[in-house]
Design an enzyme around this catalytic site. Structure first.
Site: not given
Ligand code: NI
Length: 168
Positions: A94, A139
């Site tokens: 995203l 992340h």
């Molecule tokens: Ni991601």
């Protein structure tokens, strides 16, 4: 409340997340907001860093469009062991809109974390859940999936994003 998802090349995405040491009402609210954001996107996973929050927290649900949603919440997750190789085909994120690429991942991972009540978890994942966990834990270490592809492909994407930003 839906949260804003940061996108490449936002520098905050390079943040190494700080450990969560307080599992309180504010954290539960953040989890709810992240879930709303992830399901609405829609996506299969979301890390707190992606919504601009410096906390080691991730959520995922590998069947986000199912009527039987099963939200998974991991606090302070880490991969303690991994095994095998798998090609994660057409991986996306995203925070990296309009781009997909194949990424080499471990086939199996052993993860330790806390659940949303603070109870210790230790479990193995394989295949798609293992890929999602590696992607989301990346992340929390300031790593995007495009950091794991060839620099040529990464530069092509970066150029495309810059061009788009100039066109705005
Ligand atoms: Ni991601």
């Amino acid at each position: 409340m839906e949260l804003k998802i940061l996108t490449f090349p936002d520098n905050f995405l390079k943040t190494k997340a700080s450990p969560v040491d307080n599992i309180d009402g504010d954290l539960q609210k953040l989890i709810e907001d992240m879930a709303e954001t992830m399901y609405r996107a829609p996506g299969v996973g979301l890390a707190a860093i992606q919504v601009g929050v410096d906390k080691s927290l991730l959520i995922y649900d590998i069947n986000p469009s199912d009527e039987q949603r099963r939200l998974q919440v991991l606090i302070n997750p880490r991969i303690v062991d991994s095994e095998g190789r798998i090609l994660s085909e057409n991986e996306g994120c995203l925070s990296v809109p309009d781009f997909r690429a194949d990424v080499k991942r471990a086939q199996r991972v052993l993860v330790e974390a806390l659940d949303r009540e603070g109870k210790p978890l230790r479990f193995e994942a394989e295949g798609l859940p293992a890929i999602v966990l590696q992607h989301e834990i990346d992340h929390l270490n300031g790593t995007l999936f495009i950091d794991r592809i060839s620099s040529l492909k990464r530069q092509m994407y970066a150029r495309r994003v810059k061009k788009k930003m100039r066109a705005r």
